[in-house]
Design a protein around this motif. Sequence first.
Motif, short mmCIF file in Angstrom:
data_model
loop_
_atom_site.label_atom_id
_atom_site.label_comp_id
_atom_site.label_asym_id
_atom_site.label_seq_id
_atom_site.Cartn_x
_atom_site.Cartn_y
_atom_site.Cartn_z
N ASP A 38 14.59 55.93 73.20
CA ASP A 38 13.36 55.46 72.55
C ASP A 38 12.80 54.22 73.22
O ASP A 38 11.59 54.10 73.42
CB ASP A 38 13.59 55.18 71.06
CG ASP A 38 13.74 56.45 70.25
OD1 ASP A 38 13.33 57.53 70.73
OD2 ASP A 38 14.26 56.36 69.12
N ASP A 39 13.67 53.28 73.59
CA ASP A 39 13.21 52.06 74.26
C ASP A 39 12.64 52.40 75.64
O ASP A 39 11.61 51.87 76.04
CB ASP A 39 14.38 51.07 74.38
CG ASP A 39 13.96 49.71 74.92
OD1 ASP A 39 12.81 49.28 74.67
OD2 ASP A 39 14.79 49.08 75.60
N SER A 42 9.21 53.90 75.16
CA SER A 42 8.26 52.86 74.75
C SER A 42 7.87 51.97 75.93
O SER A 42 6.68 51.69 76.15
CB SER A 42 8.88 52.03 73.63
OG SER A 42 8.03 50.99 73.26
N ARG A 45 5.71 53.97 78.33
CA ARG A 45 4.35 54.14 77.81
C ARG A 45 3.53 52.88 78.06
O ARG A 45 2.40 52.95 78.57
CB ARG A 45 4.40 54.46 76.31
CG ARG A 45 3.03 54.75 75.71
CD ARG A 45 3.14 55.12 74.23
NE ARG A 45 3.94 56.32 74.05
CZ ARG A 45 5.12 56.35 73.42
NH1 ARG A 45 5.62 55.26 72.90
NH2 ARG A 45 5.77 57.48 73.30
N GLU A 46 4.09 51.74 77.73
CA GLU A 46 3.34 50.49 77.90
C GLU A 46 3.05 50.22 79.38
O GLU A 46 1.92 49.92 79.76
CB GLU A 46 4.09 49.32 77.27
CG GLU A 46 3.27 48.07 77.22
CD GLU A 46 3.88 46.95 76.40
OE1 GLU A 46 3.28 45.86 76.40
OE2 GLU A 46 4.93 47.15 75.76
N GLU A 74 7.91 61.72 78.25
CA GLU A 74 7.98 62.00 76.82
C GLU A 74 8.58 63.38 76.55
O GLU A 74 9.38 63.55 75.63
CB GLU A 74 6.59 61.88 76.18
CG GLU A 74 6.11 60.45 76.14
CD GLU A 74 4.67 60.29 75.68
OE1 GLU A 74 4.35 59.20 75.18
OE2 GLU A 74 3.87 61.24 75.83
#
Length: 94
Positions: A38-39, A42, A45-46, A74
């Motif tokens: 998940d990290d 994230s 994505r950023e 993803e």
Amino acid sequence: MPVMHFLIRWPDGVEANCYSPSTIVGEFFAAGESYTVDDFVSRSREALCIGSERVREKYGFACSAALDQLARIEEEASRFREARDARVTVLALD
């Protein structure tokens, strides 16, 4: 713009060479570090959205390659959502 690639290892041992249109990924990842799935998603994505926006600022359009890379990350990450301790390792940044 300077592009950057980041070589990763998914929790199942599969390696992937990922693309960023900007060196920004170097601010989100460190070679040799591992991140929870998940990290990792994230942070990806950023970083990739920032990179895409930098392309937009310079050329007037978003970087579709960065957005495609994010979609692949993803999709791959979805395979590991149930494994709480699964980690993605960043092997190299170049």
